[in-house]
Structure formats: C-alpha cells, structure tokens
Scaffold this active site. Structure first.
Site, PDB file in Angstrom:
ATOM      1  N   LEU A 226       0.810  -1.218   0.000  1.00 15.49           N
ATOM      2  CA  LEU A 226       0.000   0.000   0.000  1.00 15.49           C
ATOM      3  C   LEU A 226       0.841   1.264   0.000  1.00 15.49           C
ATOM      4  O   LEU A 226       0.429   2.278  -0.543  1.00 15.49           O
ATOM      5  CB  LEU A 226      -0.930   0.003   1.222  1.00 15.49           C
ATOM      6  CG  LEU A 226      -1.975  -1.111   1.276  1.00 15.49           C
ATOM      7  CD1 LEU A 226      -2.760  -1.034   2.571  1.00 15.49           C
ATOM      8  CD2 LEU A 226      -2.918  -1.026   0.084  1.00 15.49           C
ATOM      9  N   GLY A 227       1.998   1.228   0.620  1.00 16.35           N
ATOM     10  CA  GLY A 227       2.811   2.443   0.667  1.00 16.35           C
ATOM     11  C   GLY A 227       4.034   2.243   1.534  1.00 16.35           C
ATOM     12  O   GLY A 227       4.286   1.168   2.080  1.00 16.35           O
TER      13      GLY A 227
ATOM     14  N   GLY B  79       5.841   4.124   4.700  1.00 10.17           N
ATOM     15  CA  GLY B  79       5.715   5.152   5.721  1.00 10.17           C
ATOM     16  C   GLY B  79       7.064   5.600   6.236  1.00 10.17           C
ATOM     17  O   GLY B  79       8.119   5.190   5.745  1.00 10.17           O
ATOM     18  N   ALA B  80       7.011   6.454   7.258  1.00 13.02           N
ATOM     19  CA  ALA B  80       8.257   7.002   7.804  1.00 13.02           C
ATOM     20  C   ALA B  80       9.052   5.947   8.557  1.00 13.02           C
ATOM     21  O   ALA B  80      10.273   6.016   8.617  1.00 13.02           O
ATOM     22  CB  ALA B  80       7.934   8.173   8.732  1.00 13.02           C
ATOM     23  N   PHE B  81       8.348   4.933   9.112  1.00 16.12           N
ATOM     24  CA  PHE B  81       9.043   3.956   9.947  1.00 16.12           C
ATOM     25  C   PHE B  81       8.961   2.540   9.389  1.00 16.12           C
ATOM     26  O   PHE B  81       9.448   1.611  10.020  1.00 16.12           O
ATOM     27  CB  PHE B  81       8.463   3.981  11.371  1.00 16.12           C
ATOM     28  CG  PHE B  81       8.466   5.340  11.976  1.00 16.12           C
ATOM     29  CD1 PHE B  81       9.648   5.950  12.331  1.00 16.12           C
ATOM     30  CD2 PHE B  81       7.284   6.036  12.170  1.00 16.12           C
ATOM     31  CE1 PHE B  81       9.657   7.211  12.890  1.00 16.12           C
ATOM     32  CE2 PHE B  81       7.284   7.294  12.725  1.00 16.12           C
ATOM     33  CZ  PHE B  81       8.483   7.882  13.081  1.00 16.12           C
TER      34      PHE B  81
ATOM     35  N   LYS C 163       7.159  -0.171   5.948  1.00 15.40           N
ATOM     36  CA  LYS C 163       6.262  -0.342   4.813  1.00 15.40           C
ATOM     37  C   LYS C 163       4.872  -0.741   5.297  1.00 15.40           C
ATOM     38  O   LYS C 163       4.708  -1.306   6.382  1.00 15.40           O
ATOM     39  CB  LYS C 163       6.809  -1.404   3.859  1.00 15.40           C
ATOM     40  CG  LYS C 163       8.041  -0.961   3.068  1.00 15.40           C
ATOM     41  CD  LYS C 163       8.457  -2.027   2.064  1.00 15.40           C
ATOM     42  CE  LYS C 163       9.645  -1.562   1.237  1.00 15.40           C
ATOM     43  NZ  LYS C 163       9.276  -0.492   0.300  1.00 15.40           N
ATOM     44  N   VAL C 164       3.873  -0.440   4.459  1.00 20.24           N
ATOM     45  CA  VAL C 164       2.490  -0.797   4.747  1.00 20.24           C
ATOM     46  C   VAL C 164       2.013  -1.715   3.627  1.00 20.24           C
ATOM     47  O   VAL C 164       2.084  -1.358   2.446  1.00 20.24           O
ATOM     48  CB  VAL C 164       1.588   0.448   4.854  1.00 20.24           C
ATOM     49  CG1 VAL C 164       0.173   0.045   5.211  1.00 20.24           C
ATOM     50  CG2 VAL C 164       2.131   1.420   5.896  1.00 20.24           C
TER      51      VAL C 164
ATOM     52  N   ASP D  87      -1.258  14.406  15.311  1.00 15.67           N
ATOM     53  CA  ASP D  87      -0.788  14.338  13.917  1.00 15.67           C
ATOM     54  C   ASP D  87      -1.972  14.290  12.961  1.00 15.67           C
ATOM     55  O   ASP D  87      -2.008  13.469  12.038  1.00 15.67           O
ATOM     56  CB  ASP D  87       0.107  13.116  13.719  1.00 15.67           C
ATOM     57  CG  ASP D  87       0.979  13.246  12.462  1.00 15.67           C
ATOM     58  OD1 ASP D  87       1.130  14.386  11.969  1.00 15.67           O
ATOM     59  OD2 ASP D  87       1.485  12.232  11.974  1.00 15.67           O
TER      60      ASP D  87
END
Length: 974
Positions: free
Chosen positions: A43-44, A46-48, A50-51, A158
């Site tokens: 899916l994407g 992220g900052a920390f 993968k999703v 956030d």
C-alpha cells in the site's frame, strides 16, 4: 568440566534476561504473522516502515499491515503506545486494531483496511481540493472522533489529510496514532515537540525551545483547522516553505486562512477562525465546535460516497501527441478557451448533476451524464458581449510553464511546487461563474466544411485582456486548450458543445502580432532606422525570450482521463485533459522530495523523542534515588537518636533501679545497725535498772528489820513504776531516733534519685534538641541538594535540546544545500533548453520574415531586381545582427538569472542561519529564565522553610518545658 561450569554460569544471566522480557496485553510474541495473514500487495512506504495489504487466511478479512523494523525493547515500547491506543478505542470513525505481532525483530500491526484510501491521495488523484459539502461531512466526523479521543484522555497530535482514511460507505477513519499521547487525566499537559510541522499548533511549536509552556488536547483542534484548509486547497498553509522553516512562521504569524475566502461560505470561514485561535484557553473544544452551523446541519455522508465513487471509478487514459515540426509549420493558432469555472465548493455538484459547464483554462473537461433525456439549448448573444465575457472570464497560459491538472469537477490551484515554491491560483488566475450570472453561449460544433473563421479583430480582442496590468503577473503563461461538454440528446446522439477558432494566413499573423506586441520594442535598437519594414516584421513575429516561449507550438502530449462511476443509480462520466510537460515531472519530483524531507523530520522527531524519554527516565531515576537517599539518611538519623534515647532511658532506668536497690540495702543495714545499738543500749538500760534494784534492796536491808518489809514493798512499787516509765521513755526515744534516722536516709535517697532523673531528663531533652536540629539541618541540606539536582537536570535537558537543535540545524542546512543545488540545476537545465531552442526559433523566424519581406518587396517594389537582391542581402545582414543581439541578450539574461539565483540561494542560507540563530538564542534565553526562576523558587522555598522553622522550634521548647515542669511536679509530690 570446569569450562562447562563456567559456560553454565555465563549462560544463566541470558536465560534470566529472556524471562524478564516485558509482556504486553495486545501483542503476540514469537508468533509468525504469515501463519495467520497473507500479504497480497503493498500500500505504501511510511516514515518507519512499509504498509502492506494483508488478508486473514481464515476469515478473509482485509487489513493494512504496518511492518516496522524494531531493534530493541525500547523501540518496541515506543510503538506500543500506538497499539494500546488503537486497542482501547472503539469508535465508528477510528481505525480498529485487528492484530499485533512481534516476530524476528519485526513489529507487524494489523489495522482495519479502508478501501477508499487517504484523502490526500484522493486529492492528488483528482488534482483538486474537495468541495465544501464533502469538507463539512469530514469535519463533523473528525470532530466526533476527536470528542471521543479527548474523552479517553488521548491527544492525536498528527491530524492531517494523509491520516484520514475513507471507507466505501462514505465514512472517515482516523489513523496513524504513532505520535499520539495517552494521558492519565483529561487536562494533563504535554511538552513533547512532535508532529508534522505544517499542521502543528503554535503552542506545540513553542515546545521546541520552551518546555515550560506545555499544551493539551486543544492542539488537535488547531490541526483540525489546518486540515480543513488542506482539504479545500490540496496543500496546508505555508506549504511553500521548507518543513524545518515553517515552524517559526507558525509561531510568529497570524492564524492562517483560506486563500480565497470569498469562494467559501461564511460558516466555513467562521469555523476556521474559531478553530485556528492562537490562544488555547479560548480555542473551543470538539464538543463546542459540533454545535457550529458549519457542521450542525450535516445529516448525510452522501458527498463522501460520491467522492469515493469518483476516486475509485474506472479510469481510461488516452495520450495524444501534439508534436508538430516547427520548421515546416505556419505560426501556431491560439484557440481561445471557453472555460467558465465555478467556486470550489460547487464543483462536485456540477460533475454529478451537469447543470453548469465548467473547467479551467488549461484542462480539457468532458462530462457525460446518462440519466434522463436532455436537450441542448443555444442562447444567442451578440458578438461583442461574447468577446467581453470571454475576455473577462478566460485566461491564456504560456507553453513552457508547469500546468497543474484541473479535473472536471474543480478549478483547483496548482498543487505542485516550482523551484521549491508553490504557485497557488489566485482570484486573478481563475475566474469563476456564479450561478446568478448568465451562462456563456453554447454552440454546436460545426462540420469541417462549415467551421467558421473568426475575424482577426475578434481574436485581437480575445487576447488583449491579458495585457492588462492586473493580468500580466498571473497570465503570462498561455496554453491553448479546448473545453468540451458531451451530452446525450433524446435520440441518443452525442452533441458536442465546444468553442473552436481557426486561423489562416493574415489572421494568424495578426493574432500573433497582437499577442506578443508588448515585447516588440525590446529589439528595436537593433534594426536601422531606414528598415521600417524590418521593424514591423520584428514586431509582428517577436519571440518571448524572457519566458522562454515561442509563437510556434512545442512538442507536447495531452493526457485524457475518463472516469465512469455510478451515484445513486446515475452513471456519470467525467473526462479531464491535461497537457504533460517536463515541469510536471519536476513538480512531482519536488513533491516527492518534500515528502522525503517530512519523513526525515518525522524520523528525527522520533529519535529526539526517544532520547528525551530516555533522559527523562534517567532524571526521574536520579530524583527517586535522591529521595530514597534522603529518606534513608533521615530514617538513619531518626533511628540513631531513637536508639540513643532508648539507651539513655534504659540507662536511667537501670541507674534508678540500682540506686533504689542500694538505698534499700543501706537503709536495711542502717536500720539493723541502729537496732543492734539500741538492743545494746536497752541491755545496758536493763542492767542499770537491775543495779538500781540492787541499790534499793541494799538500802532496805540497812533499815531495821521491822521496817524492811513495808519499806521494801513501797520501794519496789516505786522502782517498778520508775522502771516502767523509764523503759517506755527509753524505748520511745529509740524508736523515734530510728524513725528519724531512717526518714533522713530515705529522703536523702529520694533526693539522689530525683537529681539523677533530672539529669537524665536534661540529657534526653538535649538529645531531642540535637535530633531536631540535625533533622532540620538535613532538611535544609536536602532542599539545597534537590535544588542543585533540579538545576543540573534542567541543564542536562537543555544540553540535550541544544544538541538536538544543532542536529536539526545540520539537517536543515543539508536540506537547504540540496534545495539550492536543485534550484541551480533546474535553472541550468532550463537555460540550456532555451539556448538549444533559440537557434531553431531564429531559423523559423528568419525563414518566415524573409518570406514576408520578399512578399512585401513584390508588393512595394519600385526598383530593379538588383536593388531587391541588395535589399534582401541587407535584410539578411540585419537579421544576423538581430539574431546575434538576441543571443547576446539571452546570454546576459541567463547570467543575470544565475546571479539572481545564487543571490537567492545565499539569501535562503542567510535567512536559515538567522532563523537558527534566533532559535538557539531563544533556547538559551529560555534556559537562563528557567534557571533564574528555579533559583528564585528555591530561595522562596528556603525562606518559607526558615519562617516555618521558628514556630517549630518554639513548639519544641514549649513541649520540653512542659515535660520538665511535669517532672519537677512529680518530684515534689514524691
């Protein structure tokens, strides 16, 4: 054997550590998530971590799997905050936690899957912001979610469009609680500097340098207001700034608002004004905002269902190649754009209902609605009125500037970033057509045979408007586009409503002449005064060298996207056309780089937050150790004096008992001695009595015999009486002496005991005074030590803050350096393109001008062929001079641009350094103030302690005096 024993000894601690691993309620350890979940897509990123998109192997439930590389238990504990928050929340508009695993140093968090995706991704996909009804629904659902979170003592910290997910049912789901805080009480305040800069509240920003002004849950209300602006305009306020530099802007500037408030409702503007209150005390809560008219009337989520349907609709893409060989073509014809636009809050209604045509000046939009038969009406408007309407409502953009796509549902601003800065569409950029205004004339597209040609005068009027001062700044970039709306008539035939113009021959020349006429004077000093025709031609076919544009079309591609979707049984087709340019790729690259900067900032914030947490835990442990040490010392002193008092009392008791025993023994011995002496005296007394009796008898025997009997009897009676009296008196004297002597001894003993007790009491009281004085000294010493510890801890905190700030400044400088290099490289690339394009432009111009010059010679020729050839040669030489001057001018322009760019880069660097210096100075000032405040607080506390010490001393002395008096009274009674 020995080595094996040592091995066992060394392995034991490891086993103990494993046993001590902390267990969490909502986390499964040593369970492979792949045994229960199957990864079916990505899916994407992220900052920390993968999703991924995952599916449960048993139930088939879909989930978003967030996989994070976790190296230590400390990192795992950081992520457990998000897991605990998700597990504790059960709300319609908050994502649910499905599972959490920790396996092979990877944390896998299974979160409820939302097919609609994130709102920011939808806006990028549709290339427009949301309409106001959609924003209303999202706002109300967010407020309900925030009201629930705040009641659970949770601060999200956030909020942004990227963390708002949509379901197919038209509901939102708040996600990403990675930086959220779970408090122990509702009004608890936080001082962590964490979140995404553009959405941060001012009080959160101030925590970067000032930890003494914490924030509470109302920081989420500010982020909500910024998110609403983002939903309306695709980007948050100050998005043109670097993520690191936006913080000072938020802290110092006034609350942001919509770029074009007049295009939105008064309720929306008022809602933003209330939510974006700089003072948290007066900022309303989520419950109060739910009563605001902007959201109180929302009773359906249909706008979001429409949005999701459009975003998830089937997309058909078609790329048209507009490449034309500039050397073989006539000057390009500029087609006027018939593109009335609507207010952003009304655009989606247009796409669904088809009541008004709309679009932008740079996008071709085609909309098709298959519902009920509709007829096409054509309104007749005088040509002059058409021209005025067009000139007022349409704009022409340049070829070489970046275009941002406008979908068939919105007239959105440019969401891209050019040269690191945003180019938002202002009111001058895109004119809107209100519902009350008459619609533009609708014309059926004629066949090629009957396609009309507009007179050149008409086209001149079309293109004279952009020359107005207020339009030049915003409409220097021109882009020929076609606006088309397709509707099905009752017979099922497709009618195309369009506005086309074709130019040929002199009309095109006239059009180009009027379009670029304002630039013709630039090269007037090149031509000779005698070459009037050359000057005229130069004015007719001048080139916009400043903007790098040409009068001939460049090679471009048009991307057409057609979306078909159903809304309540109505099939809607929306077609958007977008011209693909290299600048768009640059914009996308800049957007990607900015996301990367945000990701770097998020990682830096996480690292800093972890460091600060570790430091706070260390400082807390220091405080606890000091408190324990103080308690231990205090208890040790109390125990010491308690032992001393016990020993003194015990010694006193033993002394008294010993003295009493001694006194009893001495009293008994003295009594015994006196009794022995009295016995002896009594015997002596008896002997004396016997002697007296003998004397009486002897005296009687000396008397005559006849008198002896009576005299003896009388003498003996007298003797007996005297003896009895003497004996009684003697015994009484002895008894009295014994009593007096014993009483004297007893009194003396009592006096000795009381004196001993008094001495012991004085010793006890002195010991009590010494104890209290020692404890008071320890209290004062503890106050000083605590103050010194707090002072040192404060210095440690600020030292860490300075270190983190310097680290962040290094990151900022690195990003600024990369940004400046990107800007210089982009400028170099653009200048190289212009240099490469100029010869081709000049060849085309020279060819066209030569043809026109020869035509003019044929028309106005009055001399011989030799003279004409000489004029042609002279014209060629003048052209060469003009082209050389153009090249020189371009070189000078490029040098000036490079100097300006380098100056701008230097200015950016200086500005960044100034901002960093201000932050450092502010941090140092805040540290000085905190230390000063801490000293003042300590002095005040010490003063109060000393003031309270006086009555404590008086109470102690009164108590000791009372005890002393009581002891003396008891002694007197004794």
């Amino acid at each position: 054997m020995a080595f094996s024993k040592f091995g066992k000894m060394f392995r034991l601690p490891t086993i103990e550590i494993k046993k001590k691993t902390k267990q969490y309620n909502h986390l499964q350890r040593d369970v492979n998530p792949n045994d229960m979940w199957e990864i079916i897509g990505e899916l994407g990123d992220g900052a920390f971590g993968k999703v991924y998109k995952a599916q449960n192997k048993e139930t088939g439930v879909l989930a978003a799997a967030k996989v994070i590389e976790t190296k230590s238990e400390e990192e795992l504990e950081d992520y457990m905050v998000e897991i605990d928050i998700l597990a504790s929340c059960n709300h319609q508009y908050i994502v649910k936690l499905l599972d959490a695993f920790f396996f092979d140093n990877k944390l896998s968090i299974m979160i409820e899957f939302c097919p609609g995706g994130a709102v920011d991704a939808i806006m990028l996909e549709l290339d427009r912001g949301l309409q106001e009804p959609q924003i209303r629904v999202i706002c109300k659902q967010m407020l309900e979610a925030l009201q629930y979170l705040h009641s659970m003592k949770i601060i999200h910290r956030d909020l942004k469009a990227g963390n708002i997910l949509l379901t197919l049912d038209g509901d939102i789901k708040l996600a990403d609680f990675g930086v959220s805080a779970k408090n122990t009480k509702t009004l608890q305040r936080r001082d962590s500097f964490i979140g995404t800069p553009y959405w941060m509240a001012p009080e959160v920003v101030m925590c970067e340098t000032m930890k003494d002004a914490p924030y509470d849950y109302k920081a989420d209300i500010w982020s909500l207001g910024i998110t609403l602006i983002e939903l309306a305009q695709i980007e948050p306020p100050h998005h043109e700034l670097n993520p690191m530099r936006v913080l000072l802007k938020i802290a110092k500037s006034e609350p942001p608002g919509l770029d074009q408030p007049s295009k939105w409702s008064m309720d929306f503007n008022d809602f933003l004004k209330k939510a974006l209150d700089r003072h948290p005390e007066t900022r309303p809560t989520a419950a109060q905002l739910l009563e605001h008219p902007f959201v109180s009337s929302v009773n359906t989520n249909r706008p979001l269902r429409e949005l999701v349907a459009e975003a998830k609709a089937e997309v058909m893409e078609e790329i048209e190649d507009n490449h034309e060989d500039g050397e073989d073509e006539d000057p390009a014809d500029l087609t006027p754009v018939q593109a009335p636009t609507k207010d952003p809050s009304q655009t989606s209604a247009t796409s669904l209902n088809g009541d008004h045509p709309h679009g932008t000046c740079y996008a071709e939009t085609s909309m098709e609605i298959e519902e009920e038969p509709s007829t096409l009406e054509s309104t007749k408007t005088p040509l002059k009125e058409q021209e005025d309407n067009l000139s007022d409502k349409f704009q022409v953009e340049d070829h070489d500037k970046p275009e941002s796509e406008a979908s068939g549902k919105a007239s959105s601003s440019d969401s891209g970033i050019e040269d690191g800065k945003s180019t938002p569409t202002s009111e001058e950029d895109t004119k809107t057509v209100e519902a009350s205004e008459p619609e533009l004339p609708v014309q059926r597209t004629p066949t090629p045979a009957e396609e009309p040609e507009y007179p050149s005068e008409t086209m001149e009027k079309y293109l004279e408007k952009p020359k107005e001062p207020e339009k030049e700044d915003h409409c220097e970039e021109t882009q020929p586009v076609l606006k088309r709306i397709q509707l099905k008539d009752p017979n099922g035939r497709m009618s195309v409503v369009s506005n086309r113009s074709s130019f040929a021959g002199d009309d095109a020349e006239s059009l180009v002449s009027h379009t670029n006429g304002r630039l013709s004077n630039r090269y007037s000093d090149v031509a000779s005064d005698s070459m009037d025709i050359s000057l005229n031609l130069s004015g007719d076919l001048s080139v916009n060298k400043e903007m790098g544009t040409i009068s001939l079309r460049d090679s471009k591609k048009t991307l057409k996207r057609t979306r078909r979707f159903l809304v309540d049984g109505v099939e809607v087709s929306v077609t958007t056309s977008k011209i693909i340019t290299d600048d768009e790729k640059k914009d996308e690259e800049m957007r990607f780089l900015r996301r990367q900067e945000l990701r770097d900032l998020r990682l830096l914030q996480k690292e800093q937050h972890r460091s600060l947490t570790v430091l706070n835990m260390k400082l807390k442990e220091q405080r606890e150790q000091m408190h324990r040490r103080f308690d231990q010392e205090m208890n040790a002193k109390k125990k010491y004096y308690y032992t001393e008092l016990e020993a003194l009392e015990k010694h006193q008791k033993q002394t008294i008992e010993r003295m009493e025993t001694e006194h009893s023994n001495s009293l008994r011995e003295e009594g015994k001695r006196i009794r022995v002496e009295q016995e002896k005296a009594y015997q002596k007394f008896l002997d004396q009595m016997k002697q007296k009796k003998k004397e009486v008898k002897q005296e009687v025997e000396k008397m005559p015999r006849n008198q002896r009997k009576d005299t003896m009897k009388m003498k003996m009676n007298n003797y007996q009486q005297m003896r009895s009296d003497e004996e009684q008196k003697f015994i009484a004297d002895q008894k009295e002496y014994l009593d007096v002597t014993l009483k004297s001894i007893i009194s003396k003993n009592k006096h000795e005991i009381s004196e001993t007790e008094r001495q012991c009491l004085l010793k006890k009281q002195n010991l009590v005074r010494e104890r209290e004085a020692t404890l008071w000294d320890m209290e004062e010493k503890n106050l000083h030590e605590r103050h010194q510890l707090h002072k040192q801890q404060l210095k440690d905190q600020y030292f860490l803050q300075r270190h983190q700030l310097l680290k962040k400044h290094e990151k900022e400088q690195e990003q600024m350096l990369h940004y400046n290099l990107r800007m210089v490289e982009l400028l170099k690339a653009r200048q190289q393109q212009e240099r490469n394009r100029l010869p081709k432009i000049q060849r085309n111009e020279a060819k066209t001008r030569m043809v026109m010059f020869k035509k003019s010679l044929k028309i106005n020729s009055s001399g011989s062929a030799a003279e004409d050839r000489e004029k042609v040669k002279q014209f060629s030489r003048m052209e060469e001079k003009r082209q050389k001057a153009e090249r020189l001018h371009q070189q000078q322009k490029h040098e000036n641009q490079m100097r300006e760019m380098l100056s701008q880069c230097d200015g950016n660097t200086r500005e960044l350094q100034q901002l960093q210096n201000e932050k450092c100075h502010l941090l140092i000032e805040n540290e000085t103030q905190r230390l000063k405040s801490l000293d003042e607080q300590h002095n005040q506390q010490l003063k109060e302690w000393r003031e309270h010490l006086k009555p404590r001393k008086k109470v102690l002395e009164d108590e000791l005096t009372l005890r002393k008096r009581a002891g003396a009274f008891l002694q007197d009674d004794g």
